[in-house]
Scaffold this motif. Sequence first.
Motif, short mmCIF file in Angstrom:
data_model
loop_
_atom_site.label_atom_id
_atom_site.label_comp_id
_atom_site.label_asym_id
_atom_site.label_seq_id
_atom_site.Cartn_x
_atom_site.Cartn_y
_atom_site.Cartn_z
N ALA A 99 -23.66 -134.72 -41.97
CA ALA A 99 -24.48 -135.90 -41.67
C ALA A 99 -24.85 -135.95 -40.19
O ALA A 99 -26.00 -136.21 -39.84
CB ALA A 99 -23.75 -137.17 -42.09
N LEU A 122 -24.59 -141.80 -44.37
CA LEU A 122 -23.43 -140.96 -44.64
C LEU A 122 -22.48 -140.91 -43.45
O LEU A 122 -21.26 -140.96 -43.62
CB LEU A 122 -23.87 -139.54 -45.01
CG LEU A 122 -24.44 -139.35 -46.40
CD1 LEU A 122 -25.07 -137.97 -46.54
CD2 LEU A 122 -23.37 -139.56 -47.46
N ARG A 151 -25.35 -138.21 -50.88
CA ARG A 151 -25.14 -136.83 -50.49
C ARG A 151 -26.19 -135.89 -51.10
O ARG A 151 -26.66 -134.97 -50.44
CB ARG A 151 -23.73 -136.38 -50.88
CG ARG A 151 -22.67 -137.04 -50.04
CD ARG A 151 -21.26 -136.49 -50.18
NE ARG A 151 -21.01 -135.57 -51.24
CZ ARG A 151 -20.41 -135.87 -52.41
NH1 ARG A 151 -20.01 -137.09 -52.65
NH2 ARG A 151 -20.19 -134.94 -53.30
N THR A 210 -18.70 -133.86 -45.23
CA THR A 210 -19.93 -134.66 -45.27
C THR A 210 -20.24 -135.26 -43.90
O THR A 210 -21.39 -135.27 -43.47
CB THR A 210 -19.81 -135.78 -46.33
OG1 THR A 210 -19.67 -135.17 -47.62
CG2 THR A 210 -21.03 -136.68 -46.34
N CYS A 240 -28.65 -139.53 -43.78
CA CYS A 240 -27.62 -138.95 -42.91
C CYS A 240 -26.95 -140.02 -42.06
O CYS A 240 -25.73 -139.99 -41.85
CB CYS A 240 -28.21 -137.85 -42.04
SG CYS A 240 -28.54 -136.32 -42.95
N ASN A 267 -22.28 -142.86 -53.60
CA ASN A 267 -21.86 -141.82 -52.68
C ASN A 267 -22.49 -140.48 -53.05
O ASN A 267 -22.98 -139.75 -52.18
CB ASN A 267 -20.33 -141.73 -52.67
CG ASN A 267 -19.82 -140.82 -51.58
OD1 ASN A 267 -20.57 -140.10 -50.94
ND2 ASN A 267 -18.52 -140.85 -51.36
N ILE A 286 -22.94 -131.36 -46.20
CA ILE A 286 -23.15 -132.70 -46.76
C ILE A 286 -22.60 -132.79 -48.18
O ILE A 286 -22.01 -133.80 -48.55
CB ILE A 286 -24.66 -133.07 -46.72
CG1 ILE A 286 -25.08 -133.40 -45.29
CG2 ILE A 286 -24.96 -134.24 -47.65
CD1 ILE A 286 -26.57 -133.60 -45.12
N LEU A 287 -22.75 -131.74 -48.95
CA LEU A 287 -22.31 -131.76 -50.35
C LEU A 287 -20.79 -131.68 -50.51
O LEU A 287 -20.26 -132.15 -51.51
CB LEU A 287 -22.98 -130.63 -51.13
CG LEU A 287 -24.47 -130.81 -51.39
CD1 LEU A 287 -25.07 -129.55 -51.99
CD2 LEU A 287 -24.74 -132.02 -52.27
#
Length: 129
Positions: free
Chosen positions: A71, A114, A12, A67, A111, A8, A61-62
Amino acid sequence: MTTKSITNAILRIIPAVILLQTLFFKFTAAPESVYIFETLGLEPWGRIGLGIIELIVAILILVPKTTWLGALMGIGIMGGAIFSHLTKLGIVVQNDGGTLFILALVTLAFCVLLAWQNRSRIPWLKNLF
């Protein structure tokens, strides 16, 4: 740390780093970046505006709670980048060997992964899965 949490984190970090790394070129008006946005008819405001949006996307995203949103936005931005490469810029831009195109593909793929991984957090998809 479990394998799942490491995966995960990698999912990211990689697209965020790619997005953040390109900001230097956009915000310093590097010749390659200026060329791209001149070719697209978006220089300078498209370059600067997209740089700001990419910064926001990388941060989203972080942050685990956002997230999914980063994404989805990343999918949109990278979709536009790939479309621009295929229709106006070409795969190779100023003898880069296709590096920018490949980075766009990698970022898009991450992306998409995610977004799929966080699909239960996406408000309009919650009830579908």
